[in-house]
Motif scaffolding. Sequence first.
Motif, PDB file in Angstrom:
ATOM      1  N   ARG A  28       0.828  -1.217   0.000  1.00  0.00           N
ATOM      2  CA  ARG A  28       0.000   0.000   0.000  1.00  0.00           C
ATOM      3  C   ARG A  28       0.861   1.266   0.000  1.00  0.00           C
ATOM      4  NH1 ARG A  28      -4.546   0.251   4.240  1.00  0.00           N
ATOM      5  NH2 ARG A  28      -5.159   1.964   2.863  1.00  0.00           N
ATOM      6  N   ALA A  29       2.147   1.113   0.277  1.00  0.00           N
ATOM      7  CA  ALA A  29       3.072   2.257   0.252  1.00  0.00           C
ATOM      8  C   ALA A  29       3.890   2.288  -1.033  1.00  0.00           C
ATOM      9  CB  ALA A  29       3.997   2.205   1.454  1.00  0.00           C
ATOM     10  N   GLN A  30       3.570   1.402  -1.946  1.00  0.00           N
ATOM     11  CA  GLN A  30       4.311   1.341  -3.204  1.00  0.00           C
ATOM     12  C   GLN A  30       4.257   2.706  -3.884  1.00  0.00           C
ATOM     13  OE1 GLN A  30       2.676  -1.349  -6.135  1.00  0.00           O
ATOM     14  NE2 GLN A  30       4.734  -2.156  -6.513  1.00  0.00           N
ATOM     15  N   GLY A  31       5.387   3.158  -4.359  1.00  0.00           N
ATOM     16  CA  GLY A  31       5.457   4.448  -5.028  1.00  0.00           C
ATOM     17  C   GLY A  31       5.798   5.603  -4.102  1.00  0.00           C
ATOM     18  N   LEU A  32       5.776   5.367  -2.799  1.00  0.00           N
ATOM     19  CA  LEU A  32       6.144   6.407  -1.837  1.00  0.00           C
ATOM     20  C   LEU A  32       7.618   6.286  -1.493  1.00  0.00           C
ATOM     21  CD1 LEU A  32       3.221   6.294   0.776  1.00  0.00           C
ATOM     22  CD2 LEU A  32       3.499   7.860  -1.157  1.00  0.00           C
ATOM     23  N   THR A  33       8.278   7.420  -1.314  1.00  0.00           N
ATOM     24  CA  THR A  33       9.640   7.387  -0.796  1.00  0.00           C
ATOM     25  C   THR A  33       9.577   7.056   0.691  1.00  0.00           C
ATOM     26  OG1 THR A  33       9.668   9.712  -0.130  1.00  0.00           O
ATOM     27  CG2 THR A  33      10.331   9.208  -2.432  1.00  0.00           C
ATOM     28  N   ASP A  34      10.708   6.712   1.262  1.00  0.00           N
ATOM     29  CA  ASP A  34      10.753   6.462   2.701  1.00  0.00           C
ATOM     30  C   ASP A  34      10.317   7.699   3.475  1.00  0.00           C
ATOM     31  OD1 ASP A  34      11.651   3.881   2.252  1.00  0.00           O
ATOM     32  OD2 ASP A  34      13.758   4.364   2.644  1.00  0.00           O
ATOM     33  N   ASP A  35      10.762   8.874   3.051  1.00  0.00           N
ATOM     34  CA  ASP A  35      10.380  10.118   3.731  1.00  0.00           C
ATOM     35  C   ASP A  35       8.880  10.359   3.656  1.00  0.00           C
ATOM     36  OD1 ASP A  35      12.966  10.675   4.554  1.00  0.00           O
ATOM     37  OD2 ASP A  35      13.390  12.007   2.844  1.00  0.00           O
ATOM     38  N   GLU A  36       8.283  10.067   2.507  1.00  0.00           N
ATOM     39  CA  GLU A  36       6.827  10.222   2.383  1.00  0.00           C
ATOM     40  C   GLU A  36       6.104   9.224   3.283  1.00  0.00           C
ATOM     41  OE1 GLU A  36       6.340  11.826  -2.200  1.00  0.00           O
ATOM     42  OE2 GLU A  36       6.643   9.675  -1.861  1.00  0.00           O
ATOM     43  N   LEU A  37       6.603   7.999   3.341  1.00  0.00           N
ATOM     44  CA  LEU A  37       5.975   6.971   4.166  1.00  0.00           C
ATOM     45  C   LEU A  37       5.914   7.381   5.630  1.00  0.00           C
ATOM     46  CD1 LEU A  37       4.797   4.115   4.533  1.00  0.00           C
ATOM     47  CD2 LEU A  37       7.163   3.285   4.726  1.00  0.00           C
ATOM     48  N   VAL A  38       6.970   8.014   6.113  1.00  0.00           N
ATOM     49  CA  VAL A  38       7.039   8.355   7.537  1.00  0.00           C
ATOM     50  C   VAL A  38       6.845   9.862   7.771  1.00  0.00           C
ATOM     51  CG1 VAL A  38       8.387   6.328   8.163  1.00  0.00           C
ATOM     52  CG2 VAL A  38       9.572   8.438   7.516  1.00  0.00           C
ATOM     53  N   LEU A  63      -0.579   6.967   8.464  1.00  0.00           N
ATOM     54  CA  LEU A  63       0.467   7.278   7.492  1.00  0.00           C
ATOM     55  C   LEU A  63      -0.168   8.230   6.478  1.00  0.00           C
ATOM     56  CD1 LEU A  63       1.835   3.646   6.983  1.00  0.00           C
ATOM     57  CD2 LEU A  63       2.810   5.457   8.426  1.00  0.00           C
ATOM     58  N   PRO A  64       0.038   9.541   6.629  1.00  0.00           N
ATOM     59  CA  PRO A  64      -0.729  10.530   5.861  1.00  0.00           C
ATOM     60  C   PRO A  64      -0.663  10.381   4.345  1.00  0.00           C
ATOM     61  CG  PRO A  64       0.645  11.623   7.489  1.00  0.00           C
ATOM     62  CD  PRO A  64       0.993  10.167   7.521  1.00  0.00           C
ATOM     63  N   LYS A  65       0.413   9.850   3.821  1.00  0.00           N
ATOM     64  CA  LYS A  65       0.553   9.732   2.359  1.00  0.00           C
ATOM     65  C   LYS A  65      -0.057   8.449   1.812  1.00  0.00           C
ATOM     66  CE  LYS A  65       2.993  13.502   1.863  1.00  0.00           C
ATOM     67  NZ  LYS A  65       2.461  14.683   1.232  1.00  0.00           N
ATOM     68  N   VAL A  66      -0.547   7.578   2.691  1.00  0.00           N
ATOM     69  CA  VAL A  66      -1.196   6.345   2.238  1.00  0.00           C
ATOM     70  C   VAL A  66      -2.701   6.569   2.277  1.00  0.00           C
ATOM     71  CG1 VAL A  66      -1.576   3.888   2.666  1.00  0.00           C
ATOM     72  CG2 VAL A  66       0.688   4.899   3.089  1.00  0.00           C
ATOM     73  N   ASN A  67      -3.278   6.623   1.089  1.00  0.00           N
ATOM     74  CA  ASN A  67      -4.728   6.769   0.963  1.00  0.00           C
ATOM     75  C   ASN A  67      -5.096   6.203  -0.402  1.00  0.00           C
ATOM     76  OD1 ASN A  67      -7.400   7.415   1.173  1.00  0.00           O
ATOM     77  ND2 ASN A  67      -7.019   9.448   2.003  1.00  0.00           N
ATOM     78  N   ASP A  68      -5.611   5.004  -0.401  1.00  0.00           N
ATOM     79  CA  ASP A  68      -5.875   4.287  -1.642  1.00  0.00           C
ATOM     80  C   ASP A  68      -7.310   3.773  -1.659  1.00  0.00           C
ATOM     81  OD1 ASP A  68      -5.779   2.192   0.173  1.00  0.00           O
ATOM     82  OD2 ASP A  68      -3.870   1.399  -0.537  1.00  0.00           O
ATOM     83  N   ALA A  69      -7.579   2.780  -2.457  1.00  0.00           N
ATOM     84  CA  ALA A  69      -8.931   2.220  -2.559  1.00  0.00           C
ATOM     85  C   ALA A  69      -9.434   1.682  -1.221  1.00  0.00           C
ATOM     86  CB  ALA A  69      -8.959   1.120  -3.616  1.00  0.00           C
ATOM     87  N   GLU A  70      -8.531   1.305  -0.323  1.00  0.00           N
ATOM     88  CA  GLU A  70      -8.925   0.818   1.006  1.00  0.00           C
ATOM     89  C   GLU A  70      -9.098   1.950   2.008  1.00  0.00           C
ATOM     90  OE1 GLU A  70      -7.216  -2.904   2.507  1.00  0.00           O
ATOM     91  OE2 GLU A  70      -5.874  -2.793   0.778  1.00  0.00           O
ATOM     92  N   GLY A  71      -8.783   3.171   1.602  1.00  0.00           N
ATOM     93  CA  GLY A  71      -8.896   4.325   2.494  1.00  0.00           C
ATOM     94  C   GLY A  71      -7.543   4.708   3.064  1.00  0.00           C
TER      95      GLY A  71
END
Length: 152
Positions: free
Chosen positions: A51-61, A89-97
Amino acid sequence: MASTEQLIFNEPHAPKETAVEAFNILLHNLKAEIVKSRHHWDKHEPRMWERAQGLTDDELVSFTIEKDLIEVRSAPTSYGTIILGKLRLPKVNDAEGEGFVHVRIHDPPNRGAEDVRFHSLFTEEIRPVEENPPTGFRAIQTRERPLEFFNE
């Protein structure tokens, strides 16, 4: 070592000042452990953090405790307090929310905040039939996933 049968957790609730303080003490460590977990699992089972695919480590955290620690639970033990936290994780928002990690920390007795320790992140292997191999993996939870004790 405590087990779920021995622990009596309070009900899930918004974090109070003491929980925010405890998690803030560990902020740098929490971010490092999330990145470390992601790198580890990406080598062996990339579906764990997909679900974090495509995010950098900095974006993930990119979370802050004040804004993104949305729920906590705690249980006393003879060796201190176990605190569970649901951290957005503010940058994770996908089809699952929105995406969340479940974190376990420990606050030993009698020393104040100086000895608060990170314990673990909740990662799960999804096994509809216990004897069979996992059918899925998940480190990033949904909002609906209950914050429950995990012993990893």
